[in-house]
Motif scaffolding. Structure first.
Motif, short mmCIF file in Angstrom:
data_model
loop_
_atom_site.label_atom_id
_atom_site.label_comp_id
_atom_site.label_asym_id
_atom_site.label_seq_id
_atom_site.Cartn_x
_atom_site.Cartn_y
_atom_site.Cartn_z
N ARG A 1 3.14 20.65 1.23
CA ARG A 1 2.38 20.87 0.00
C ARG A 1 1.04 21.58 0.21
O ARG A 1 0.40 21.97 -0.75
N GLN A 2 0.60 21.72 1.43
CA GLN A 2 -0.77 22.18 1.69
C GLN A 2 -1.11 23.53 1.06
O GLN A 2 -2.24 23.74 0.65
N GLY A 3 -0.19 24.43 0.93
CA GLY A 3 -0.49 25.73 0.34
C GLY A 3 -0.40 25.77 -1.17
O GLY A 3 -0.71 26.78 -1.78
N GLU A 4 -0.02 24.67 -1.79
CA GLU A 4 0.22 24.66 -3.24
C GLU A 4 -0.59 23.59 -3.96
O GLU A 4 -0.10 22.96 -4.88
N LEU A 5 -1.84 23.40 -3.58
CA LEU A 5 -2.62 22.30 -4.13
C LEU A 5 -3.21 22.58 -5.51
O LEU A 5 -3.73 21.67 -6.14
N ASP A 6 -3.12 23.81 -5.98
CA ASP A 6 -3.66 24.12 -7.30
C ASP A 6 -2.58 24.44 -8.31
O ASP A 6 -2.87 24.90 -9.42
N ALA A 7 -1.34 24.23 -7.95
CA ALA A 7 -0.22 24.54 -8.84
C ALA A 7 0.65 23.29 -9.00
O ALA A 7 0.44 22.28 -8.33
N ARG A 8 1.61 23.39 -9.89
CA ARG A 8 2.53 22.26 -10.03
C ARG A 8 3.30 22.07 -8.73
O ARG A 8 3.51 23.02 -7.98
N VAL A 9 3.68 20.83 -8.49
CA VAL A 9 4.41 20.50 -7.26
C VAL A 9 5.78 21.14 -7.33
O VAL A 9 6.48 21.04 -8.34
N GLY A 10 6.16 21.80 -6.25
CA GLY A 10 7.46 22.46 -6.18
C GLY A 10 8.61 21.46 -6.23
O GLY A 10 8.45 20.28 -5.90
N ILE A 11 9.77 21.96 -6.60
CA ILE A 11 10.93 21.08 -6.72
C ILE A 11 11.35 20.51 -5.37
O ILE A 11 11.80 19.36 -5.28
N GLY A 12 11.17 21.29 -4.29
CA GLY A 12 11.54 20.80 -2.96
C GLY A 12 10.76 19.57 -2.54
O GLY A 12 11.35 18.53 -2.19
N PRO A 13 9.42 19.64 -2.55
CA PRO A 13 8.64 18.46 -2.19
C PRO A 13 8.89 17.27 -3.13
O PRO A 13 8.90 16.12 -2.71
N LEU A 14 9.10 17.57 -4.42
CA LEU A 14 9.38 16.50 -5.38
C LEU A 14 10.70 15.80 -5.04
O LEU A 14 10.76 14.56 -5.02
N VAL A 15 11.74 16.56 -4.74
CA VAL A 15 13.04 15.98 -4.38
C VAL A 15 12.92 15.20 -3.07
O VAL A 15 13.51 14.12 -2.93
N LEU A 16 12.17 15.74 -2.11
CA LEU A 16 11.97 15.02 -0.84
C LEU A 16 11.33 13.66 -1.09
O LEU A 16 11.76 12.64 -0.54
N SER A 17 10.30 13.62 -1.94
CA SER A 17 9.64 12.35 -2.25
C SER A 17 10.59 11.38 -2.95
O SER A 17 10.62 10.19 -2.64
N ALA A 18 11.38 11.90 -3.89
CA ALA A 18 12.33 11.03 -4.61
C ALA A 18 13.38 10.47 -3.66
O ALA A 18 13.71 9.27 -3.71
N VAL B 1 0.83 -1.21 0.00
CA VAL B 1 0.00 0.00 0.00
C VAL B 1 0.87 1.26 0.00
O VAL B 1 0.74 2.09 -0.91
N PRO B 2 1.76 1.45 0.99
CA PRO B 2 2.57 2.67 0.92
C PRO B 2 3.52 2.70 -0.27
O PRO B 2 3.71 3.77 -0.88
N ILE B 3 4.07 1.57 -0.65
CA ILE B 3 4.98 1.57 -1.80
C ILE B 3 4.24 2.04 -3.05
O ILE B 3 4.68 2.94 -3.76
N GLY B 4 3.11 1.42 -3.31
CA GLY B 4 2.33 1.79 -4.50
C GLY B 4 1.84 3.23 -4.46
O GLY B 4 1.91 3.95 -5.46
N ALA B 5 1.34 3.64 -3.30
CA ALA B 5 0.82 5.01 -3.18
C ALA B 5 1.93 6.04 -3.35
O ALA B 5 1.75 7.04 -4.06
N TRP B 6 3.07 5.80 -2.72
CA TRP B 6 4.14 6.79 -2.77
C TRP B 6 4.84 6.82 -4.13
O TRP B 6 5.21 7.89 -4.59
N VAL B 7 4.99 5.69 -4.79
CA VAL B 7 5.55 5.71 -6.14
C VAL B 7 4.58 6.45 -7.07
O VAL B 7 5.00 7.29 -7.88
N SER B 8 3.30 6.18 -6.93
CA SER B 8 2.30 6.87 -7.75
C SER B 8 2.30 8.38 -7.47
O SER B 8 2.14 9.19 -8.39
N SER B 9 2.50 8.75 -6.20
CA SER B 9 2.52 10.18 -5.88
C SER B 9 3.70 10.87 -6.57
O SER B 9 3.56 12.01 -7.03
N LEU B 10 4.83 10.19 -6.65
CA LEU B 10 5.97 10.79 -7.35
C LEU B 10 5.68 10.93 -8.85
O LEU B 10 6.03 11.94 -9.46
N VAL B 11 5.01 9.95 -9.42
CA VAL B 11 4.61 10.05 -10.83
C VAL B 11 3.67 11.25 -11.02
O VAL B 11 3.82 12.02 -11.96
N PHE B 12 2.73 11.44 -10.10
CA PHE B 12 1.83 12.59 -10.16
C PHE B 12 2.62 13.88 -10.01
O PHE B 12 2.32 14.88 -10.68
#
Length: 174
Positions: free
Chosen positions: A111-128, A27-38
């Motif tokens: 991410r809470q303040g940026e839900l209508d824009a593209r994901v910032g590079i910081g949160p993306l790098v953290l997820s990766a 569950v977390p593996i699939g959800a978190w990999v999918s979140s990075l794809v998103f």
């Protein structure tokens, strides 16, 4: 070593030879990999809000799944004798997974303040980075199961699956 094969609590951890932890980690593996794809998709498409919101949902689903997987994993770890390589590997596996979960919780709030824009590079790098760490932890989880046999049935039980079936006897035609 036989203790490490028996669950501390079969109702919560899963019966002998069929632990719940390995299925729950999907569950977390699939959800978190999918979140990075998103996350990546949100940086490519026009109108990325739906992907940014979807990623946050996937992160939350992954955190809930990780809590359940951690609970069953902790029960499995309780059965491993202290002072062994398997126990130390299990502690490292658990520590990495808790770190990854913490990183995704932090990313969720970031991410809470940026839900209508593209994901910032910081949160993306953290997820990766968290997923890379999860890969290392998954390697250690595989080592626990496949090398050390934690919560894996004894070899004599496993051998049942490799014994040939008795020949099927047919009745003579009349």
């Amino acid at each position: 070593m036989a203790d490490a094969k028996r669950p501390a609590n079969a109702v919560l951890a899963g019966p002998y030879g069929h632990p719940f932890h390995p299925i729950l980690v999907t569950v977390p593996i699939g959800a978190w990999v999918s979140s990075l794809v998103f996350d990546i998709g949100s940086r490519i498409v026009a109108g990325p809000g739906f992907l940014a919101r979807g990623s946050v949902w996937l992160i939350a689903i992954g955190v809930v799944g990780a809590v359940l997987a951690a609970a069953t994993g902790a029960l499995d770890l309780l059965a491993v004798p202290r002072g062994t390589r398997a126990f130390r590997t299990g502690l490292t596996h658990m520590t990495l997974n808790l770190t990854v979960t913490g990183a995704f919780v932090a990313g969720f709030f970031w991410r809470q303040g940026e839900l209508d824009a593209r994901v910032g590079i910081g949160p993306l790098v953290l997820s990766a980075a968290a997923l890379a760490t999860l890969g290392v932890s998954g390697y250690l989880g595989g080592k626990l199961a496949y090398r050390f046999g934690v919560r894996v049935a004894d070899e004599d039980v496993q051998a049942e699956g490799y014994r040939p079936r008795p020949a099927h006897r047919t009745r003579p035609a009349h």
